[in-house]
Each structure stands twice: as structure tokens, then as C-alpha cells.
Design an enzyme around this catalytic site. Structure first.
Site, PDB file in Angstrom:
ATOM      1  CE1 TYR A 134      88.736   6.044 -40.347  1.00  0.00           C
ATOM      2  CE2 TYR A 134      89.597   7.095 -38.019  1.00  0.00           C
ATOM      3  CZ  TYR A 134      89.813   5.513 -39.208  1.00  0.00           C
ATOM      4  OH  TYR A 134      90.711   5.402 -39.303  1.00  0.00           O
ATOM      5  CE  LYS A 162      90.163   6.855 -43.100  1.00  0.00           C
ATOM      6  NZ  LYS A 162      91.501   7.466 -42.092  1.00  0.00           N
ATOM      7  CB  ILE A 202      91.873   9.886 -45.248  1.00  0.00           C
ATOM      8  CG1 ILE A 202      90.353  11.349 -45.684  1.00  0.00           C
ATOM      9  CG2 ILE A 202      92.524  10.220 -44.192  1.00  0.00           C
ATOM     10  CD1 ILE A 202      89.557  11.445 -43.899  1.00  0.00           C
TER      11      ILE A 202
END
Length: 291
Positions: A134, A162, A202
Site C-alpha cells: 500500500y 495499491k 481499492i
């Protein structure tokens, strides 16, 4: 084949008025999102207020979400924690509970060296779940740039990123320099991400408008720009709140407007100002104008 294709929702955590965890509300929210067609669920991320949950609450959130999903969609668990060991323990808990993967931040307490970032992900990889690294350089001290992601991609279980830098050029650079799946992480670049090669998204405000969000992203992936853009332009003012420090409050207030109240955010997050509520209400009404 992509492991995490489509639209995953980084879900809010519902609370009662006394700020205790609302497990029934959580299950109902997840079930509704799945019925609306989302492709996956991400509990205990920043949107899920993981840092405001006790260890028992956090474990119960993960277990409850996996239970209600019941294999209908994958569940990818946020694993952020103050230390690598604690993060690894949350990855292990996610694996034991039946998660399909984890969304893992780099070290969050200070600005780590590149070697420390790599060691952190190597430790998480040892647990044996697929990892979505992330990248959120706005809220955390590390920017996982493409050159570093290339090194992380050599770690066995790091399979995706992400991407939340807010720079759509990163999608092109990551595609060129790594073999990682790319999940766009900022709502107001979601259409662009789908157009330019992100395999997934996401999402934050998709907690509120899941059906149209899924349709828009899949149209973008198919290159149907006119149809995707018609949906995107309507949702964009609300999506802009995804990059705001008031994101959690914005999502929860939008759900209240939608007739799906989930309680307030926990401190240190404070209530929205009247001006913020007015702006969010206007954006929500614009996003749902054609409903």
C-alpha cells in the site's frame, strides 16, 4: 491472471452511539456491498479506523467480515501496525481467519530506509498470504516509487500495489518497471486508472455508491470512455473527498444521507463542520441525481 481484479471496497467500521463496535451493522454493510456487485472487501484499513480499534475489536471485525462474505468475494485485510512484528501477527490472524490476502503499508512510525522497507515486507511475506503493498505517501512517511516496487516485487508474496500517490503517471511507470498488479487507490483517479491499465481499484466512497462505481470502472477498463465518463463526472465531486483527511467522516455522513447510518467516527476524528456537511451533501446529491 490477476489475483485481485475489479473493485474492492476499503470498508468503514460501524459503531453504536456509545462508540462500541456494531457487528450487526458491519455484516449488513458488507452483505449490501456484495449484493451491489463489488468484487472484494478490505476491512481494517485507514477507512476502517484500524488505529482506533482495540485488538479484540480489530480481530472481531476481520472475522465477522470473512464470515458474512462466506466466499462470495475475496476479503483482503489491512495489516498496518506500529511494528513489523505486530503487522506480521495481523497477517497471521488474517490467514487463520480465511482471508485471501492482505493490504500492507510499509513501516508507519518513522521514515524507514529502503533496506528496512524491504525487510518489513520480507517478514510479512513469510506468513504466506498474497500481499498488496500500500503506497500512501500523503499520510505515511514512505513513498513506494516504481524503482523500490521493482525490488519489492522480487519478494515471493508481494503480488500487487495499491497506488495512492495521486499521480496517474505512476500507473504507467509501475507497469513498465514491475510485474505487479496495480490497484488504483485514489477514487478521483479511478476512471483514469482503469483506462491506463490498473487491474483493480481499492475504493473509499464506493462504500456509498457501489453499483455505479463498479459499472464505471469496468466500462473504463473496456475502453468505453464516453459511457464511463458520464458516470464518473457525476460521482467525481464526492470522490474528491477520498483524498481528504476527513475521508472517514465524509463516507459515514454520506451513508447517513443514503439512509444507511453507521455511526460517527471515533476520536481523534471529530464531527464535520456545517460547511463540510453542506459540501458533502451537495456532492452526494449530484452523484445520485439520476437515481
Amino acid at each position: 491472471m490477476s489475483r485481485f481484479p475489479g473493485v474492492y471496497v476499503a470498508i468503514i467500521t460501524p459503531f453504536h452511539d456509545n462508540q462500541e463496535l456494531n457487528v450487526q451493522g458491519l455484516k449488513e454493510h458488507v452483505d449490501w456491498l456484495i449484493q451491489e456487485g463489488v468484487d472484494g472487501i478490505v476491512p481494517t484499513g485507514s477507512v476502517g479506523e484500524y488505529a482506533s480499534l482495540s485488538a479484540a475489536e480489530r480481530a472481531l471485525v476481520v472475522e465477522s467480515v470473512i464470515d458474512v462474505a462466506n466466499g462470495r468475494v475475496p476479503v483482503v485485510v489491512g495489516s498496518a501496525a506500529p511494528s513489523t512484528q505486530l503487522a506480521a501477527e495481523w497477517v497471521a490472524h488474517a490467514k487463520e481467519a480465511g482471508a485471501s490476502g492482505v493490504m500492507a503499508l510499509p513501516p508507519i512510525n518513522y521514515k524507514p530506509t529502503e533496506s528496512e522497507v524491504i525487510a518489513h515486507y520480507e517478514r510479512l511475506s513469510e506468513v504466506g498470504l498474497p500481499i498488496i503493498a500500500y503506497n500512501n505517501p500523503h499520510d505515511y512517511p514512505t513513498d513506494l516509487k516504481p524503482a523500490l516496487l521493482r525490488k519489492l516485487s522480487a519478494i515471493e508474496n508481494v503480488v500487487a500495489v495499491k497506488e495512492f500517490s495521486g499521480d496517474i503517471r505512476r500507473v504507467h511507470d509501475i507497469r513498465r518497471e514491475t510485474d505487479l498488479e496495480i490497484l488504483i487507490g485514489v477514487d478521483d483517479l479511478s476512471m483514469e486508472g482503469g483506462l491506463f491499465g490498473a487491474t483493480g481499484w481499492i475504493a473509499g466512497l464506493t462504500n456509498v455508491i457501489p453499483g455505479d462505481s463498479v459499472r464505471m470502472f469496468k466500462l473504463a477498463q473496456q475502453g468505453k470512455l464516453s459511457e464511463a465518463n458520464a458516470l464518473y463526472q457525476r460521482m467525481l465531486p464526492l470522490f474528491h473527498w477520498d483524498a481528504s483527511p476527513r475521508l472517514v467522516q465524509a463516507i459515514k455522513y454520506s451513508l447517513e444521507l443514503a439512509g444507511r447510518p453507521v455511526g460517527a467516527a471515533k476520536p481523534p476524528r471529530l464531527e464535520l463542520t456545517p460547511e463540510e456537511k453542506r459540501a458533502i451533501r451537495d456532492a452526494y446529491e449530484y452523484a445520485t441525481l439520476a437515481k
